[in-house]
Design a protein around this motif. Structure first.
Motif, PDB file in Angstrom:
ATOM      1  N   ARG B 565       0.675  -1.345  -0.039  1.00  0.00           N
ATOM      2  CA  ARG B 565      -0.045   0.025  -0.043  1.00  0.00           C
ATOM      3  C   ARG B 565       0.909   1.193  -0.208  1.00  0.00           C
ATOM      4  NH1 ARG B 565      -4.772  -0.912   0.065  1.00  0.00           N
ATOM      5  NH2 ARG B 565      -5.383  -3.221   0.616  1.00  0.00           N
ATOM      6  N   GLU B 566       1.789   1.226  -0.778  1.00  0.00           N
ATOM      7  CA  GLU B 566       2.512   2.706  -0.859  1.00  0.00           C
ATOM      8  C   GLU B 566       2.011   3.627  -1.799  1.00  0.00           C
ATOM      9  OE1 GLU B 566       6.679   2.895  -0.571  1.00  0.00           O
ATOM     10  OE2 GLU B 566       7.000   0.727  -0.106  1.00  0.00           O
ATOM     11  N   VAL B 567       2.273   4.711  -1.711  1.00  0.00           N
ATOM     12  CA  VAL B 567       2.234   5.774  -2.639  1.00  0.00           C
ATOM     13  C   VAL B 567       3.270   6.242  -3.325  1.00  0.00           C
ATOM     14  CG1 VAL B 567       0.789   7.897  -2.870  1.00  0.00           C
ATOM     15  CG2 VAL B 567      -0.017   6.406  -1.422  1.00  0.00           C
ATOM     16  N   GLY B 581      -4.397  -1.862 -24.207  1.00  0.00           N
ATOM     17  CA  GLY B 581      -3.571  -1.492 -23.011  1.00  0.00           C
ATOM     18  C   GLY B 581      -4.397  -0.875 -22.121  1.00  0.00           C
ATOM     19  N   GLN B 582      -4.607  -1.271 -20.850  1.00  0.00           N
ATOM     20  CA  GLN B 582      -5.026  -0.190 -19.565  1.00  0.00           C
ATOM     21  C   GLN B 582      -4.288  -0.312 -18.571  1.00  0.00           C
ATOM     22  OE1 GLN B 582      -7.870   1.712 -19.949  1.00  0.00           O
ATOM     23  NE2 GLN B 582      -7.689   0.997 -22.180  1.00  0.00           N
ATOM     24  N   GLU B 583      -3.069  -0.832 -18.616  1.00  0.00           N
ATOM     25  CA  GLU B 583      -2.254  -1.106 -17.500  1.00  0.00           C
ATOM     26  C   GLU B 583      -0.765  -0.259 -17.523  1.00  0.00           C
ATOM     27  OE1 GLU B 583      -1.789  -5.282 -17.516  1.00  0.00           O
ATOM     28  OE2 GLU B 583      -3.821  -5.714 -16.472  1.00  0.00           O
ATOM     29  N   ALA B 584      -0.304   0.076 -16.422  1.00  0.00           N
ATOM     30  CA  ALA B 584       0.826   0.860 -16.350  1.00  0.00           C
ATOM     31  C   ALA B 584       2.217  -0.057 -16.155  1.00  0.00           C
ATOM     32  CB  ALA B 584       0.886   1.889 -15.369  1.00  0.00           C
ATOM     33  N   HIS B 585       3.163   0.268 -16.762  1.00  0.00           N
ATOM     34  CA  HIS B 585       4.259  -0.536 -16.973  1.00  0.00           C
ATOM     35  C   HIS B 585       5.534   0.032 -16.357  1.00  0.00           C
ATOM     36  CE1 HIS B 585       2.137  -3.583 -19.307  1.00  0.00           C
ATOM     37  NE2 HIS B 585       1.478  -2.543 -20.007  1.00  0.00           N
ATOM     38  N   ILE B 586       6.351  -0.741 -16.155  1.00  0.00           N
ATOM     39  CA  ILE B 586       7.711  -0.209 -15.079  1.00  0.00           C
ATOM     40  C   ILE B 586       8.703  -1.327 -15.007  1.00  0.00           C
ATOM     41  CG2 ILE B 586       6.916  -0.602 -12.704  1.00  0.00           C
ATOM     42  CD1 ILE B 586       8.368   2.036 -12.070  1.00  0.00           C
ATOM     43  N   ALA B 587       9.875  -0.966 -15.261  1.00  0.00           N
ATOM     44  CA  ALA B 587      10.811  -1.869 -15.080  1.00  0.00           C
ATOM     45  C   ALA B 587      10.930  -2.256 -13.668  1.00  0.00           C
ATOM     46  CB  ALA B 587      12.326  -1.362 -15.599  1.00  0.00           C
ATOM     47  N   ALA B 588      11.026  -3.561 -13.524  1.00  0.00           N
ATOM     48  CA  ALA B 588      11.071  -4.037 -11.997  1.00  0.00           C
ATOM     49  C   ALA B 588      12.002  -3.269 -11.202  1.00  0.00           C
ATOM     50  CB  ALA B 588      11.101  -5.640 -11.890  1.00  0.00           C
ATOM     51  N   PRO B 589      13.227  -3.265 -11.532  1.00  0.00           N
ATOM     52  CA  PRO B 589      14.203  -2.776 -10.704  1.00  0.00           C
ATOM     53  C   PRO B 589      14.078  -1.200 -10.124  1.00  0.00           C
ATOM     54  CG  PRO B 589      15.380  -3.683 -12.343  1.00  0.00           C
ATOM     55  CD  PRO B 589      13.962  -3.743 -12.745  1.00  0.00           C
ATOM     56  N   ALA B 590      13.246  -0.440 -11.207  1.00  0.00           N
ATOM     57  CA  ALA B 590      12.728   0.811 -10.949  1.00  0.00           C
ATOM     58  C   ALA B 590      11.717   0.834  -9.953  1.00  0.00           C
ATOM     59  CB  ALA B 590      12.375   1.658 -12.358  1.00  0.00           C
ATOM     60  N   LEU B 591      10.820  -0.021 -10.003  1.00  0.00           N
ATOM     61  CA  LEU B 591       9.693  -0.253  -9.277  1.00  0.00           C
ATOM     62  C   LEU B 591      10.248  -0.488  -7.567  1.00  0.00           C
ATOM     63  CD1 LEU B 591       6.720  -0.252  -8.467  1.00  0.00           C
ATOM     64  CD2 LEU B 591       6.842  -2.833  -9.097  1.00  0.00           C
ATOM     65  N   ALA B 593      13.045  -0.128  -6.493  1.00  0.00           N
ATOM     66  CA  ALA B 593      13.868   0.907  -5.852  1.00  0.00           C
ATOM     67  C   ALA B 593      13.103   2.057  -5.388  1.00  0.00           C
ATOM     68  CB  ALA B 593      14.816   1.446  -6.944  1.00  0.00           C
ATOM     69  N   ALA B 594      11.848   2.362  -6.146  1.00  0.00           N
ATOM     70  CA  ALA B 594      10.989   3.463  -5.573  1.00  0.00           C
ATOM     71  C   ALA B 594      10.541   2.910  -4.249  1.00  0.00           C
ATOM     72  CB  ALA B 594       9.979   3.741  -6.426  1.00  0.00           C
ATOM     73  N   MET B 595      10.304   1.677  -4.154  1.00  0.00           N
ATOM     74  CA  MET B 595       9.468   0.942  -3.077  1.00  0.00           C
ATOM     75  C   MET B 595      10.458   0.683  -2.012  1.00  0.00           C
ATOM     76  SD  MET B 595       6.816  -1.682  -5.096  1.00  0.00           S
ATOM     77  CE  MET B 595       6.318  -2.432  -3.461  1.00  0.00           C
ATOM     78  N   ARG B 596      11.551   0.757  -2.162  1.00  0.00           N
ATOM     79  CA  ARG B 596      12.747   0.440  -1.182  1.00  0.00           C
ATOM     80  C   ARG B 596      12.526  -0.844  -0.819  1.00  0.00           C
ATOM     81  NH1 ARG B 596      10.492   5.158  -0.595  1.00  0.00           N
ATOM     82  NH2 ARG B 596       9.079   4.203   1.204  1.00  0.00           N
ATOM     83  N   THR B 597      12.318  -1.887  -1.459  1.00  0.00           N
ATOM     84  CA  THR B 597      12.258  -3.297  -0.959  1.00  0.00           C
ATOM     85  C   THR B 597      13.124  -3.973  -1.903  1.00  0.00           C
ATOM     86  OG1 THR B 597      10.279  -3.747  -2.521  1.00  0.00           O
ATOM     87  CG2 THR B 597      10.057  -2.991  -0.029  1.00  0.00           C
ATOM     88  N   ALA B 598      13.278  -5.367  -1.392  1.00  0.00           N
ATOM     89  CA  ALA B 598      14.000  -6.238  -2.340  1.00  0.00           C
ATOM     90  C   ALA B 598      13.131  -6.723  -3.491  1.00  0.00           C
ATOM     91  CB  ALA B 598      14.461  -7.460  -1.571  1.00  0.00           C
ATOM     92  N   PRO B 599      13.344  -7.075  -4.790  1.00  0.00           N
ATOM     93  CA  PRO B 599      12.849  -7.500  -5.760  1.00  0.00           C
ATOM     94  C   PRO B 599      11.880  -8.634  -5.373  1.00  0.00           C
ATOM     95  CG  PRO B 599      14.786  -7.142  -6.531  1.00  0.00           C
ATOM     96  CD  PRO B 599      14.852  -6.841  -5.140  1.00  0.00           C
ATOM     97  N   GLN B 600      10.350  -8.440  -5.936  1.00  0.00           N
ATOM     98  CA  GLN B 600       9.605  -9.551  -5.252  1.00  0.00           C
ATOM     99  C   GLN B 600       8.886 -10.116  -6.725  1.00  0.00           C
ATOM    100  OE1 GLN B 600       6.801  -7.520  -2.620  1.00  0.00           O
ATOM    101  NE2 GLN B 600       8.249  -8.523  -1.013  1.00  0.00           N
TER     102      GLN B 600
END
Lengths: 257, 779
Positions: B565-567, B581-591, B593-600
């Motif tokens: 539940r991050e913003v 397409g109705q979805e947003a896409h992002i490279a996992a590392p960028a996501l 990193a922004a969430m400050r968690t390990a990749p999941q």
């Protein structure tokens, strides 16, 4: 079409006849031709046993009142209609036994038609109307030559609607002679024209017969015109009532009505 | 008049058929649409279909009462919903199901409709009701048992009854493209049993609201989202985003589009045909009209005579159209009724459509007729009694050019006829191109769906199996997947429901995290190019970007609607063309990193040995970490099956309709040509032209016009397809616009053959023309 023609020839040769040899070569020979039209219960006997021969180089005037059967006879000679009974020969081939394709080939190669109402294609110019036929004929003259012979050298690029009746009829004559037919069949060619114009049309036909030697049948109900023919055949009520040589043939310019 | 009609009966019938087609589509589509709308409304009303829906992670039961207090809310009901993997005896692969709790006193919103058996007793936790289609697909009659993994625990359940629900008229598994009654089911379970299974005693995770008549839905949604925010609300939405409803609405919208779109084409063509045929009839009877006027008949009486003929054609067309429209509506209603499993049908034969179609039909023939009649009435009687003057031909520049080409004279006749009567040629051209257009438009639907399938199955999703994990896991889960039987290749992905906010605009969507080097599930744009994700920032499909009013370079607020539940505030790096397409896409590392968690990862895409599928299925049924499974091969197979059934029928109908226009137009035009030119054509026969050569003039003109009409029709069809895409695209689906060469070729071929067939029918009449008679009878 080449096939049709070949087929027609083969067929024609088998039905050669050699009864009595005519003194002159006959182009057409009709024997006992009868034509009955049936419309519902009404039966019209247009021809009742007509015997007739037409010879090379000859101009025959076929005279008769309207309804005498002269157009029917001309249509049968030209392969447009078939008799109910009797036989028609073109040279030694029996037309009455020919198929539709053979009749088409016959008309294309041997017959030139001229009708009372010209039957020109309105969407084609004078020259093109003639070219229509020269394109499918075996040994045609140039359209320009045909139009000159018909006395219409200077209005070749006009459409039928731009030509007078007499001019239109001369286009029709040019179209009929362009293929160098063996026989020219003319059904009331002056019927829709005034006498002055009519005479010019007759002159064209006269010259074609004289210069090219084309056997010509000229249908008319106008007794005056019989004077230009080599021979006159009178038809009444579907029968030939008179068939005689014309010893005192005149030029078209000498007739008047 | 009956004599006139007998003379032109075939032409009358051809026009009536074209007119009838328009009316058929109008009446058929309208009646079907209204029947379905009525049925839908009644179904919703009787079974209390909710107006607003929301899910959350977990909220105390008390929020239901709080939600009911929101201004404009008439009723609120909470429940527990979750997904489960089922082990059904009749299939080797696992099925998935949506489990829903039933309140102890029975549901008051979205109430299930019992079709067989009974609902579960509140005190029997193992009892469940299932949706009828799923029960039918597996023969799970009341009393049958099956096993399922609920929240990681294997449980046995007993079927007590079959139900239907207004919430699931269109039943589709989350993330699926097509309904699949065998592999996706619905389970209604006692509230206590569901709470026990999910550890949710005294809590709910789904809430439905029914609004008062004058409620402001937006305001309610805002208030509800505020209320549920602490409980992990995923964003409330109205019916328009409810899967079943929006799909059904989409279908109804398409029917409406068809009813609005197709008939005008037919009506215009029919009007032209009436004009053409009556014009010709009047030309033939010109002398008679002159005579009637000479003896004192008024214009109105004469016009009335011909208009009556037009009305008779109209009447015939309307009756045909009504009849076929009714028949098609019945067939379509039966088809839809089956597909959507409506428990009942409320028929509405759309009296309005009958009246409108009759008025339009009559107006069409009158309009077409009036123009034809008017010209003839202006002629003074003396002139009318004369035969018309021979048509004059001019020599324009075009004509000189044609003369220069030294064409054969018969070819020249064709061109001159077209140039001389351009309006008539234009009508034929328009009619034929309209039919090509209709065909291009209808075959285009094939292209669109194929394109869609290609993009989804061949380009974007190359995996055979997708495992949806119950919870996000460390990247190492991908490595663990290799230990499952038969797995050749495994690839992790991460997806998260989000709310995208740009100022006052917001959209519920999903955020897809893509791992570098993904080979199976890829981001592909409309051109079929694999999009490389930028190292930072979001990639948005253009429709979503438009809806949010955002362009590349701007910042977008991304609110995650599930744990954690991050913003996030993320830049938009690129906008791509992606119709679906109705979805947003992002490279996992960028996501991450922004969430400050390990990749999941929370999804694992698999390539597997096909002969080990059964072992894999069995293993997955027993793996609690897997919440559900999608078999893409199976999805594709079903997709193709549905496609070949439905689309082939549709295309068949459209082909028939398009071909009917072509026949109607070409047959009539050829008949008129024959009637006007029989004299001229007979003259050609006399001159020694064969039947074939003479027919060339007639057939050649029609086929030349057809050939010219084909590219015009292609252009028309292109724009019709653009219009169709506009009419059928919704907020969520933009139909891919791409017309294949095959579509253009098929449309052209069908119309060409229809035109050739029609003109050959007329040609047979030409063969019967009596030469001697044709020469005598001068018009």
């Amino acid at each position: 079409m080449a096939d049709d023609a070949a087929c027609w020839k083969a067929d024609g040769n088998m039905t050669a006849i050699a009864e009595k040899a005519p003194e002159k070569a006959a182009v057409f020979r009709a024997e006992g031709v009868t034509r009955v039209y049936r419309t519902g219960a009404v039966e019209v006997r247009a021809l009742r046993g007509v015997d007739l021969a037409l010879y090379e180089h000859e101009m025959v005037v076929l005279l008769g009142a309207s309804g005498s059967g002269k157009s029917t006879l001309l249509n049968i000679l030209g392969g447009l209609d078939l008799p109910t009974d009797g036989k028609v020969f073109f040279r030694e081939r029996e037309l009455t036994k020919a198929s539709d394709a053979q009749l088409t080939a016959f008309r294309r190669d041997h017959v030139g038609f001229v009708f009372q109402f010209y039957n020109l294609v309105p969407s084609l110019t004078a020259r093109e109307n003639v070219a229509l036929v020269t394109e499918i004929a075996r040994n045609p003259m140039r359209p320009e030559e045909a139009l000159e012979r018909a006395g219409l050298p200077d209005r070749m690029d006009h459409f039928p609607a731009e030509l007078s009746g007499g001019e239109q009829q001369r286009v029709a004559i040019a179209r009929a002679i362009a293929k160098r037919p063996d026989v020219l069949l003319c059904d009331e060619p002056t019927g829709a024209l005034d006498s002055k114009t009519g005479i010019r049309v007759l002159e064209a036909l006269y010259e074609v017969n004289r210069d090219l030697g084309t056997a010509t049948v000229l249908i008319t109900h106008n007794a005056e015109i019989q004077r230009i023919g080599h021979r006159v055949v009178v038809l009444a009520d579907g029968r030939v009532t008179r068939d005689e040589e014309n010893p005192s043939r005149v030029l078209p310019s000498e007739v008047s009505w | 008049m009956l004599r006139d009609l007998r003379r032109i009966w075939a032409q009358t019938l051809a026009i009536a058929l074209v007119l009838g087609c328009g009316i058929m589509v109008l009446v058929g589509a309208q009646s079907t649409q209204r029947t379905l709308v009525q049925t839908q409304a009644a179904y919703y009303e009787r079974h209390r279909f909710a107006d607003v829906f929301v899910s959350m992670t977990r909220a105390p039961v008390a929020v239901v009462e709080a939600a009911a207090q929101i201004d404009g809310v008439a009723q609120a009901e909470g429940r527990i919903g979750f997904s489960a993997v089922l082990d059904i005896d009749s299939m080797t692969e696992p099925a998935t199901a949506q489990v829903l709790s039933l309140p102890p006193n029975g549901a008051t919103l979205n109430t299930p409709l019992l079709r067989a058996g009974r609902l579960p007793e509140p005190d029997r936790p193992h009892e469940v009701a299932i949706n009828e289609p799923f029960g039918e697909a597996h023969g799970l009659v009341p009393g049958s048992r099956f096993r399922g993994v609920l929240n990681g625990q294997l449980r046995e359940m007993e079927v007590t009854g079959w139900v239907l629900s207004p919430e699931f008229i269109y039943t589709m598994a989350p993330g699926a493209l097509m309904p699949d009654d065998r592999r996706f089911g619905l389970i209604w379970m006692n509230e206590a049993a569901a709470a026990a299974a999910m550890d949710m005693a005294g809590a709910i995770n789904q809430l439905s609201l029914r609004l008062t008549r004058d409620a402001d839905e937006r305001a309610v949604i805002v208030a509800l989202d505020g209320l549920l925010d602490p409980y992990g609300g995923t964003g409330a939405h109205g019916r328009e985003r409810q899967v079943s409803h929006s799909f059904l609405d989409g279908e109804l919208q398409q029917l409406g589009a068809m009813a609005a779109f197709m008939p005008p084409i037919f009506l215009i063509v029919a009007a032209f045909l009436v004009n053409m045929v009556l014009g010709r009839l009047i030309a033939l009877e010109r002398t008679q009209i002159g005579l009637l006027k000479a003896v004192g008949y008024g214009r109105v009486e004469i016009a009335g005579h011909y208009l009556k003929l037009a009305l008779l054609i109209g009447f015939l067309g309307i009756v045909l159209g009504w009849g076929f429209g009714w028949w098609i509506a019945e067939a379509m209603i039966a088809l839809y009724g089956d597909f959507f499993r409506f428990p009942f049908i409320i028929r509405d034969l759309s009296f309005g459509a009958l009246v409108i179609s009759a008025v339009l039909g009559m107006a069409t023939v009158l309009l077409g007729g009036l123009r034809a009649v008017w010209g003839s009435l202006k002629l003074p009687p003396a002139e009318a009694m004369q035969p018309p003057a021979p048509p004059s031909f001019g020599r324009g520049g075009l004509d000189r050019m044609l003369t220069g080409l030294r064409l054969r004279q018969t070819t020249m006749m064709i061109f001159r006829s077209i140039i001389r009567w351009p309006a008539r040629a234009a009508i034929t051209l328009f009619g034929v191109s309209a039919s090509v257009g209709v065909l291009v438009m209808s075959y285009f639907m094939f292209d669109a769906v194929e394109r869609l399938a290609d993009s989804v199955f061949e380009q974007a999703n190359r995996q055979q199996i997708t495992l949806v994990l119950a919870q996000a896991q460390n990247e190492s889960a991908v490595r663990d997947a290799y230990s499952l039987p038969g797995v050749r290749m495994a690839e992790g992905a991460y997806t998260m429901p989000v709310r995208l906010v740009n100022g006052h605009r917001e959209r519920l969507s999903a955020l897809q995290g893509h791992y570098e080097g993904a080979e199976l599930a890829r981001l592909v744009d409309d051109a079929g190019t694999v999009v490389a994700l930028p190292g930072e920032g979001l990639v948005l499909p253009d429709m979503l970007a438009r809806a949010l009013g955002i362009s590349a370079g701007e910042m977008l607020r991304v609110e995650m609607l599930a744990p954690p539940r991050e913003v996030l505030e993320l830049p938009v790096a690129a906008i791509i063309h992606q119709g679906l397409g109705q979805e947003a896409h992002i490279a996992a590392p960028a996501l991450f990193a922004a969430m400050r968690t390990a990749p999941q990862v929370n999804m694992i895409h698999l390539m597997v040995e096909t002969d080990r599928m059964e072992a894999l299925n069995n293993a997955i049924k027993e793996t609690p970490a897997v919440a559900s499974l999608a078999d893409w091969g199976e999805v594709r197979r079903q997709f193709d099956e549905t496609l070949s059934e439905n689309l082939l029928t549709m295309v068949g109908i459209y082909t028939l309709i398009g071909v009917l226009i072509a026949i109607g137009v070409v047959y009539n035009a050829a008949r008129i040509q024959l009637s006007e030119r029989s004299y001229e054509l007979a003259s050609l026969r006399v001159l020694g032209f064969s039947r074939g050569e003479v027919s060339f003039v007639l057939v050649g003109e029609m086929m030349l016009l057809t050939l010219v009409a084909v590219p015009v029709g292609w252009v028309l069809g292109y724009f019709l397809a653009v219009g169709l895409v506009g009419a059928m695209s919704t907020d969520t689906i933009q139909i891919p616009f791409h017309i294949t060469k095959r579509t253009f070729a098929l449309a052209a071929l069908a119309v060409f053959l229809a035109a050739l067939g029609s003109v050959m029918m007329v040609r047979r009449r030409l063969d019967r023309v009596d030469l001697a008679m044709a020469l005598k009878a001068r018009e």
